[in-house]
Design a protein around this motif. Sequence first.
Motif, PDB file in Angstrom:
ATOM      1  N   LYS A  48       0.834  -1.204   0.000  1.00  0.00           N
ATOM      2  CA  LYS A  48       0.000   0.000   0.000  1.00  0.00           C
ATOM      3  C   LYS A  48       0.870   1.255   0.000  1.00  0.00           C
ATOM      4  CE  LYS A  48      -2.018   1.823   3.644  1.00  0.00           C
ATOM      5  NZ  LYS A  48      -2.866   2.038   4.814  1.00  0.00           N
ATOM      6  N   TRP A  49       1.914   1.260   0.817  1.00  0.00           N
ATOM      7  CA  TRP A  49       2.790   2.420   0.887  1.00  0.00           C
ATOM      8  C   TRP A  49       3.704   2.529  -0.323  1.00  0.00           C
ATOM      9  CZ3 TRP A  49       2.264   6.626   3.547  1.00  0.00           C
ATOM     10  CH2 TRP A  49       1.464   6.595   4.682  1.00  0.00           C
ATOM     11  N   SER A  50       4.060   1.421  -0.933  1.00  0.00           N
ATOM     12  CA  SER A  50       4.917   1.487  -2.120  1.00  0.00           C
ATOM     13  C   SER A  50       4.203   2.147  -3.287  1.00  0.00           C
ATOM     14  CB  SER A  50       5.405   0.102  -2.513  1.00  0.00           C
ATOM     15  OG  SER A  50       4.339  -0.676  -3.013  1.00  0.00           O
ATOM     16  N   VAL A  51       2.886   2.068  -3.322  1.00  0.00           N
ATOM     17  CA  VAL A  51       2.112   2.749  -4.366  1.00  0.00           C
ATOM     18  C   VAL A  51       2.076   4.254  -4.083  1.00  0.00           C
ATOM     19  CG1 VAL A  51      -0.189   2.962  -5.361  1.00  0.00           C
ATOM     20  CG2 VAL A  51       0.742   0.709  -4.867  1.00  0.00           C
ATOM     21  N   LEU A  52       1.992   4.631  -2.815  1.00  0.00           N
ATOM     22  CA  LEU A  52       1.883   6.044  -2.448  1.00  0.00           C
ATOM     23  C   LEU A  52       3.215   6.789  -2.519  1.00  0.00           C
ATOM     24  CD1 LEU A  52      -0.514   5.759   0.615  1.00  0.00           C
ATOM     25  CD2 LEU A  52      -1.078   6.502  -1.697  1.00  0.00           C
ATOM     26  N   ILE A  53       4.296   6.128  -2.149  1.00  0.00           N
ATOM     27  CA  ILE A  53       5.601   6.786  -2.110  1.00  0.00           C
ATOM     28  C   ILE A  53       6.306   6.578  -3.444  1.00  0.00           C
ATOM     29  CG2 ILE A  53       7.839   6.880  -0.974  1.00  0.00           C
ATOM     30  CD1 ILE A  53       6.484   5.937   1.560  1.00  0.00           C
ATOM     31  N   LYS A  54       6.599   7.664  -4.108  1.00  0.00           N
ATOM     32  CA  LYS A  54       7.243   7.613  -5.427  1.00  0.00           C
ATOM     33  C   LYS A  54       8.755   7.445  -5.273  1.00  0.00           C
ATOM     34  CE  LYS A  54       3.276   8.452  -7.221  1.00  0.00           C
ATOM     35  NZ  LYS A  54       2.459   7.300  -7.242  1.00  0.00           N
ATOM     36  N   PRO A  55       9.429   6.925  -6.321  1.00  0.00           N
ATOM     37  CA  PRO A  55      10.889   6.738  -6.248  1.00  0.00           C
ATOM     38  C   PRO A  55      11.661   8.029  -5.982  1.00  0.00           C
ATOM     39  CG  PRO A  55       9.994   5.493  -8.078  1.00  0.00           C
ATOM     40  CD  PRO A  55       8.873   6.315  -7.531  1.00  0.00           C
ATOM     41  N   LEU A  56      11.120   9.150  -6.426  1.00  0.00           N
ATOM     42  CA  LEU A  56      11.792  10.426  -6.178  1.00  0.00           C
ATOM     43  C   LEU A  56      11.923  10.693  -4.684  1.00  0.00           C
ATOM     44  CD1 LEU A  56      12.934  13.151  -7.142  1.00  0.00           C
ATOM     45  CD2 LEU A  56      10.586  14.011  -7.119  1.00  0.00           C
ATOM     46  N   TYR A  57      10.916  10.337  -3.918  1.00  0.00           N
ATOM     47  CA  TYR A  57      10.963  10.558  -2.465  1.00  0.00           C
ATOM     48  C   TYR A  57      12.085   9.740  -1.826  1.00  0.00           C
ATOM     49  CZ  TYR A  57       6.321  12.528  -3.291  1.00  0.00           C
ATOM     50  OH  TYR A  57       5.278  13.252  -3.755  1.00  0.00           O
ATOM     51  N   PHE A  58      12.280   8.519  -2.308  1.00  0.00           N
ATOM     52  CA  PHE A  58      13.377   7.701  -1.784  1.00  0.00           C
ATOM     53  C   PHE A  58      14.725   8.332  -2.108  1.00  0.00           C
ATOM     54  CE2 PHE A  58      10.117   4.345  -1.845  1.00  0.00           C
ATOM     55  CZ  PHE A  58      10.258   3.907  -0.547  1.00  0.00           C
ATOM     56  N   GLN A  59      14.834   8.905  -3.299  1.00  0.00           N
ATOM     57  CA  GLN A  59      16.084   9.569  -3.672  1.00  0.00           C
ATOM     58  C   GLN A  59      16.334  10.797  -2.810  1.00  0.00           C
ATOM     59  OE1 GLN A  59      15.633  10.328  -7.841  1.00  0.00           O
ATOM     60  NE2 GLN A  59      16.021   8.210  -8.435  1.00  0.00           N
ATOM     61  N   LEU A  60      15.267  11.479  -2.430  1.00  0.00           N
ATOM     62  CA  LEU A  60      15.424  12.673  -1.605  1.00  0.00           C
ATOM     63  C   LEU A  60      15.816  12.353  -0.169  1.00  0.00           C
ATOM     64  CD1 LEU A  60      12.418  14.826  -2.864  1.00  0.00           C
ATOM     65  CD2 LEU A  60      14.839  15.176  -3.345  1.00  0.00           C
ATOM     66  N   ILE A  61      15.333  11.229   0.361  1.00  0.00           N
ATOM     67  CA  ILE A  61      15.647  10.898   1.756  1.00  0.00           C
ATOM     68  C   ILE A  61      16.868   9.991   1.898  1.00  0.00           C
ATOM     69  CG2 ILE A  61      13.272  11.210   2.521  1.00  0.00           C
ATOM     70  CD1 ILE A  61      13.015   8.167   2.645  1.00  0.00           C
ATOM     71  N   SER A  62      17.411   9.520   0.794  1.00  0.00           N
ATOM     72  CA  SER A  62      18.552   8.598   0.872  1.00  0.00           C
ATOM     73  C   SER A  62      19.795   9.211   1.528  1.00  0.00           C
ATOM     74  CB  SER A  62      18.895   8.038  -0.500  1.00  0.00           C
ATOM     75  OG  SER A  62      19.324   9.059  -1.367  1.00  0.00           O
ATOM     76  N   PRO A  63      20.085  10.505   1.371  1.00  0.00           N
ATOM     77  CA  PRO A  63      21.262  11.042   2.082  1.00  0.00           C
ATOM     78  C   PRO A  63      21.158  10.920   3.601  1.00  0.00           C
ATOM     79  CG  PRO A  63      20.618  12.544   0.339  1.00  0.00           C
ATOM     80  CD  PRO A  63      19.541  11.496   0.436  1.00  0.00           C
ATOM     81  N   PHE A  64      19.936  10.881   4.127  1.00  0.00           N
ATOM     82  CA  PHE A  64      19.783  10.765   5.574  1.00  0.00           C
ATOM     83  C   PHE A  64      20.279   9.416   6.094  1.00  0.00           C
ATOM     84  CE2 PHE A  64      16.623  14.031   4.529  1.00  0.00           C
ATOM     85  CZ  PHE A  64      17.103  15.042   5.342  1.00  0.00           C
ATOM     86  N   SER A  65      20.206   8.377   5.268  1.00  0.00           N
ATOM     87  CA  SER A  65      20.732   7.087   5.708  1.00  0.00           C
ATOM     88  C   SER A  65      22.261   7.140   5.822  1.00  0.00           C
ATOM     89  CB  SER A  65      20.301   5.970   4.759  1.00  0.00           C
ATOM     90  OG  SER A  65      20.854   6.172   3.476  1.00  0.00           O
ATOM     91  N   PHE A  66      22.901   7.873   4.918  1.00  0.00           N
ATOM     92  CA  PHE A  66      24.353   8.046   5.031  1.00  0.00           C
ATOM     93  C   PHE A  66      24.711   8.862   6.270  1.00  0.00           C
ATOM     94  CE2 PHE A  66      24.261   7.038   0.480  1.00  0.00           C
ATOM     95  CZ  PHE A  66      25.289   6.104   0.436  1.00  0.00           C
ATOM     96  N   LEU A  67      23.931   9.904   6.549  1.00  0.00           N
ATOM     97  CA  LEU A  67      24.180  10.708   7.746  1.00  0.00           C
ATOM     98  C   LEU A  67      23.973   9.889   9.011  1.00  0.00           C
ATOM     99  CD1 LEU A  67      22.464  14.058   6.733  1.00  0.00           C
ATOM    100  CD2 LEU A  67      24.912  13.614   6.944  1.00  0.00           C
ATOM    101  N   PHE A  68      22.933   9.080   9.028  1.00  0.00           N
ATOM    102  CA  PHE A  68      22.677   8.232  10.191  1.00  0.00           C
ATOM    103  C   PHE A  68      23.795   7.212  10.374  1.00  0.00           C
ATOM    104  CE2 PHE A  68      20.852   4.403  12.113  1.00  0.00           C
ATOM    105  CZ  PHE A  68      20.446   4.942  13.327  1.00  0.00           C
ATOM    106  N   GLY A  69      24.245   6.595   9.296  1.00  0.00           N
ATOM    107  CA  GLY A  69      25.349   5.636   9.372  1.00  0.00           C
ATOM    108  C   GLY A  69      26.632   6.296   9.849  1.00  0.00           C
ATOM    109  N   GLY A  70      26.891   7.502   9.352  1.00  0.00           N
ATOM    110  CA  GLY A  70      28.080   8.239   9.797  1.00  0.00           C
ATOM    111  C   GLY A  70      28.005   8.595  11.267  1.00  0.00           C
ATOM    112  N   ALA A  71      26.821   8.998  11.735  1.00  0.00           N
ATOM    113  CA  ALA A  71      26.647   9.314  13.149  1.00  0.00           C
ATOM    114  C   ALA A  71      26.824   8.071  14.006  1.00  0.00           C
ATOM    115  CB  ALA A  71      25.263   9.931  13.379  1.00  0.00           C
ATOM    116  N   LEU A  72      26.362   6.931  13.518  1.00  0.00           N
ATOM    117  CA  LEU A  72      26.524   5.675  14.251  1.00  0.00           C
ATOM    118  C   LEU A  72      28.004   5.295  14.350  1.00  0.00           C
ATOM    119  CD1 LEU A  72      24.843   3.455  15.583  1.00  0.00           C
ATOM    120  CD2 LEU A  72      24.877   2.249  13.410  1.00  0.00           C
ATOM    121  N   ILE A  73      28.728   5.440  13.258  1.00  0.00           N
ATOM    122  CA  ILE A  73      30.164   5.146  13.274  1.00  0.00           C
ATOM    123  C   ILE A  73      30.888   6.113  14.212  1.00  0.00           C
ATOM    124  CG2 ILE A  73      32.266   5.188  11.873  1.00  0.00           C
ATOM    125  CD1 ILE A  73      30.527   4.099   9.563  1.00  0.00           C
ATOM    126  N   TYR A  74      30.509   7.396  14.179  1.00  0.00           N
ATOM    127  CA  TYR A  74      31.119   8.356  15.073  1.00  0.00           C
ATOM    128  C   TYR A  74      30.860   8.013  16.537  1.00  0.00           C
ATOM    129  CZ  TYR A  74      32.000  12.725  17.511  1.00  0.00           C
ATOM    130  OH  TYR A  74      32.475  13.665  18.389  1.00  0.00           O
TER     131      TYR A  74
END
Length: 77
Positions: A48-74
């Motif tokens: 249901k959510w995969s129909v609502l959330i477009k691929p562009l939204y995933f591209q926009l929020i993907s940098p946050f996963s790198f920031l979260f991973g960097g904060a975890l490593i720090y």
Amino acid sequence: MIPAAGLILYADYSKYPDVFKVLGWFMLGTSLMLYIIPRRLHYGYSHKWSVLIKPLYFQLISPFSFLFGGALIYGVM
């Protein structure tokens, strides 16, 4: 569940032990809920959510996963 347990067990040795414990317990709780919920219910909800959330939204929020991973490593180092 293994990474969540690792966060909980390593929390006392990290720079931010409270954050690691809260994050670890949250991950463990959500993992247990997903373990208990039937697969078809989880699939239907995610579909249901995969129909609502477009691929562009995933591209926009993907940098946050790198920031979260960097904060975890720090926090570990």
